[in-house]
Design a protein around this motif. Structure first.
Motif, PDB file in Angstrom:
ATOM      1  N   LEU A   1      21.220  25.971   6.634  1.00  0.00           N
ATOM      2  CA  LEU A   1      20.652  24.328   7.332  1.00  0.00           C
ATOM      3  C   LEU A   1      22.402  23.726   6.828  1.00  0.00           C
ATOM      4  O   LEU A   1      22.434  23.292   8.565  1.00  0.00           O
ATOM      5  N   ARG A   2      23.491  24.743   6.987  1.00  0.00           N
ATOM      6  CA  ARG A   2      24.723  23.879   7.083  1.00  0.00           C
ATOM      7  C   ARG A   2      25.026  24.686   8.657  1.00  0.00           C
ATOM      8  O   ARG A   2      25.389  23.570   9.640  1.00  0.00           O
ATOM      9  N   LYS A   3      24.011  26.085   9.010  1.00  0.00           N
ATOM     10  CA  LYS A   3      24.509  26.335  10.758  1.00  0.00           C
ATOM     11  C   LYS A   3      23.622  25.249  11.124  1.00  0.00           C
ATOM     12  O   LYS A   3      24.307  24.939  12.282  1.00  0.00           O
ATOM     13  N   GLU A   4      22.368  24.999  10.845  1.00  0.00           N
ATOM     14  CA  GLU A   4      21.830  23.828  11.609  1.00  0.00           C
ATOM     15  C   GLU A   4      22.450  22.275  11.515  1.00  0.00           C
ATOM     16  O   GLU A   4      22.145  21.662  12.809  1.00  0.00           O
ATOM     17  N   PHE A   5      23.100  22.459  10.938  1.00  0.00           N
ATOM     18  CA  PHE A   5      23.783  20.993  10.997  1.00  0.00           C
ATOM     19  C   PHE A   5      25.196  20.735  11.477  1.00  0.00           C
ATOM     20  O   PHE A   5      25.625  19.334  11.914  1.00  0.00           O
ATOM     21  N   ASP A   6      24.937  21.715  12.126  1.00  0.00           N
ATOM     22  CA  ASP A   6      26.502  21.877  13.079  1.00  0.00           C
ATOM     23  C   ASP A   6      26.776  21.060  14.281  1.00  0.00           C
ATOM     24  O   ASP A   6      27.472  20.513  14.208  1.00  0.00           O
ATOM     25  N   PRO A   7      25.491  20.653  15.064  1.00  0.00           N
ATOM     26  CA  PRO A   7      25.567  19.813  16.217  1.00  0.00           C
ATOM     27  C   PRO A   7      25.633  18.332  15.526  1.00  0.00           C
ATOM     28  O   PRO A   7      26.445  17.232  16.416  1.00  0.00           O
TER      29      PRO A   7
ATOM     30  N   ARG B   1      17.247  18.404  -2.378  1.00  0.00           N
ATOM     31  CA  ARG B   1      17.415  19.372  -1.462  1.00  0.00           C
ATOM     32  C   ARG B   1      18.131  18.635  -0.189  1.00  0.00           C
ATOM     33  O   ARG B   1      18.661  17.065  -0.184  1.00  0.00           O
ATOM     34  N   VAL B   2      18.679  18.875   1.055  1.00  0.00           N
ATOM     35  CA  VAL B   2      19.306  18.283   1.439  1.00  0.00           C
ATOM     36  C   VAL B   2      18.768  19.141   2.647  1.00  0.00           C
ATOM     37  O   VAL B   2      18.242  20.098   3.025  1.00  0.00           O
ATOM     38  N   HIS B   3      18.544  18.063   4.047  1.00  0.00           N
ATOM     39  CA  HIS B   3      17.845  18.452   5.957  1.00  0.00           C
ATOM     40  C   HIS B   3      17.218  17.068   6.677  1.00  0.00           C
ATOM     41  O   HIS B   3      17.479  15.990   6.093  1.00  0.00           O
ATOM     42  N   ILE B   4      17.441  17.575   7.876  1.00  0.00           N
ATOM     43  CA  ILE B   4      17.369  16.894   8.609  1.00  0.00           C
ATOM     44  C   ILE B   4      16.030  16.320   8.691  1.00  0.00           C
ATOM     45  O   ILE B   4      14.592  17.391   8.302  1.00  0.00           O
ATOM     46  N   THR B   5      15.318  15.517   8.723  1.00  0.00           N
ATOM     47  CA  THR B   5      14.148  14.533   8.735  1.00  0.00           C
ATOM     48  C   THR B   5      13.451  13.992  10.046  1.00  0.00           C
ATOM     49  O   THR B   5      14.174  13.374  10.468  1.00  0.00           O
ATOM     50  N   THR B   6      12.275  14.155  10.364  1.00  0.00           N
ATOM     51  CA  THR B   6      11.694  13.094  11.065  1.00  0.00           C
ATOM     52  C   THR B   6      10.625  11.841  10.046  1.00  0.00           C
ATOM     53  O   THR B   6      10.103  11.128  11.243  1.00  0.00           O
TER      54      THR B   6
ATOM     55  N   ALA C   1      33.218  18.216   9.815  1.00  0.00           N
ATOM     56  CA  ALA C   1      33.028  19.049   8.812  1.00  0.00           C
ATOM     57  C   ALA C   1      31.976  19.205   8.042  1.00  0.00           C
ATOM     58  O   ALA C   1      31.830  17.959   7.288  1.00  0.00           O
ATOM     59  N   ILE C   2      30.514  20.602   8.124  1.00  0.00           N
ATOM     60  CA  ILE C   2      30.694  20.565   6.370  1.00  0.00           C
ATOM     61  C   ILE C   2      30.921  21.864   5.996  1.00  0.00           C
ATOM     62  O   ILE C   2      30.639  23.134   6.632  1.00  0.00           O
ATOM     63  N   ARG C   3      30.886  21.526   4.687  1.00  0.00           N
ATOM     64  CA  ARG C   3      31.494  22.788   3.870  1.00  0.00           C
ATOM     65  C   ARG C   3      30.574  23.226   2.917  1.00  0.00           C
ATOM     66  O   ARG C   3      29.985  23.115   2.808  1.00  0.00           O
TER      67      ARG C   3
END
Length: 458
Positions: free
Chosen positions: A11-17, A57-62, A89-91
């Protein structure tokens, strides 16, 4: 659920943008949820933070989630400190189940400050904590005082400290020899549980899948791990490492054949064979959005059906009690012939009876032996009136028997009908199914028409 440290790293990798994006909006739809909208050059994305015990959880949601009219205090505080701030940053520390979101914001004095939002995804101990760069906590979505935990307090003004952490190996960094040496420390444990004690950020479903592949479906202990089984297990871990590095993970949701959500993982799950149905996703956030939206939908369906379940259970029990009472009354009706005979015997002996007598001792000519019977009389009534009283009781019981027979049959049919509706309600998959059953029960007179049609006004 399988939202483990490895899944969080994906998920952290997906949040990079989202890095370098600005905090546009912050909402708190419920006591344990926070939604933060991050606006980047490519557009806005909503981050869902949940600290619920069964849905952390934590994630991008629509998802379009309705917010309360008045924002909660924690939401107002987050807006005060982070609105307009830049995500820098996201660590994540190894595969620890914590994501740190670093922000550069402006305080009330107009000075630049660095703040961190720690999303701790740890089951019932999950939390969302905002703190200064010096570690001083500003506030958290769940405050933890000394009466709740003597190990780690989470209160405004306190120093932020990491939760207690066991020393485990990192799957992406350890060698085969280090892994086998560490797992040998728990020789009698089931291999899947020993793997969870050995590797950091490993969920039960992933550990079981690794053992299923290595032991070809057999259940073994840690001390039985050797030779080909150990090679197969490390080969499986190597494949997972490659997929994590290459970004070729297959995000899998497990469902029962009845459609109930069971679990999810960042790889294929084959251990259940034909007992489970799998559904794959290309993104970890899309999977979580689907999984919890579907689960919440099923939860809402059950909640909406809850009043109908109670209605059906109560109505069925009440009907069964009524039918049972009617059966008891029907048993009493079987003695009705006795009252008709009493009336006939009194009528045939009117010449020998007088008003004021307590009993009439007469011969029962309906019995071939003609025994003498003692018939109770009402002293206040004449013999003729006593006879009419017994005839009236006979007619009443005769009519009651006919009506009770019909009512009992109707009651038994009603119980069968209610059971069939209850069965249909347990099988309901959508809100439309429940609406149809509710309409049917309205037509049958069991429920009242809802006051509002469609959505109630906000």
């Amino acid at each position: 659920m399988a939202l483990d440290g490895i899944y969080l790293s994906l998920l952290r990798k997906e949040f990079d943008p989202l890095i370098d994006g600005r905090v546009d909006k912050i909402h708190q739809p419920s006591r344990e949820e926070l939604i933060m909208t991050i606006r980047t050059k490519e557009g806005a994305q909503k981050l869902m933070f949940s600290t619920g015990a069964g849905s952390a959880r934590v994630h991008i949601t629509t998802a379009d989630i309705e917010n309360p009219k008045t924002p909660p205090m924690f939401c107002m505080l987050m807006r005060k400190h982070l609105a307009g701030g830049r995500l820098t940053a996201i660590r994540q520390d190894g595969f620890e189940r914590i994501l740190f979101f670093d922000f550069e914001a402006t305080n009330e004095m107009g000075d630049r400050v660095n703040l961190t939002l720690a999303a701790e995804i740890m089951g019932r101990r999950s939390n969302l904590i905002l703190y200064h760069e010096d570690g001083r906590i500003i506030d958290s979505i769940k405050r933890v005082g000394q009466e709740m935990s003597s190990v780690r307090m989470v209160l405004p003004g306190a120093q932020y400290t990491l939760p207690p952490r066991e020393q485990r190996l990192n799957l992406m960094e350890c060698t085969k020899e280090e892994f086998l040496a560490k797992i040998a420390e728990n020789p009698t444990a089931e291999l899947s549980k020993a793997i969870m004690k050995t590797l950091e950020g490993i969920s039960p479903v992933f550990a079981r899948e690794a053992v299923f592949f290595a032991a070809r479906g057999a259940e073994i202990t840690a001390e039985q791990l050797s030779g080909d089984t150990a090679d197969r297990l490390w080969f499986y871990f190597s494949k997972v490492r490659d997929s994590i590095n290459d970004g070729t993970n297959v995000y899998t949701v497990l469902k029962t054949k009845e459609g109930n959500l069971k679990d999810f993982c960042f790889c294929d799950i084959t251990q259940y064979g034909a007992l489970m149905v799998t559904k794959s996703f290309e993104s970890p956030s899309v999977l979580l959005d689907y999984f919890y939206a579907e689960r919440d939908s099923l939860s809402r369906i059950k909640q909406k059906a809850n009043d109908l379940f109670k209605l059906l259970i109560n109505t069925s029990e009440r009907t069964q009690r009524r039918v049972q009472n009617q059966r008891e009354e029907l048993k009493e009706c079987k003695d009705r012939e006795k009252y008709r005979i009493y009336g006939d015997l009194i009528t045939s002996n009117l010449h020998a009876l007088q008003k004021g007598m307590a009993y009439a001792e007469v011969q029962d000519f309906y019995d071939e032996n003609c025994p003498t019977v003692k018939i109770p009389l009402d002293k206040r009534l004449t013999p003729t009136q006593n006879a009419q009283k017994y005839y009236k009781e006979y007619r009443k019981l005769d009519t009651a028997e006919k009506k009770l027979t019909v009512l009992i049959a109707e009651g038994e049919q009603e119980v069968k009908y209610l059971d069939s509706v209850f069965d249909s309600l347990t099988r309901a998959q959508t809100e439309g199914d429940i609406a149809e059953l509710r309409e049917e029960l309205f037509q049958e007179g069991y429920v009242k028409r809802s006051k509002f049609k469609g959505k109630p006004p906000k």
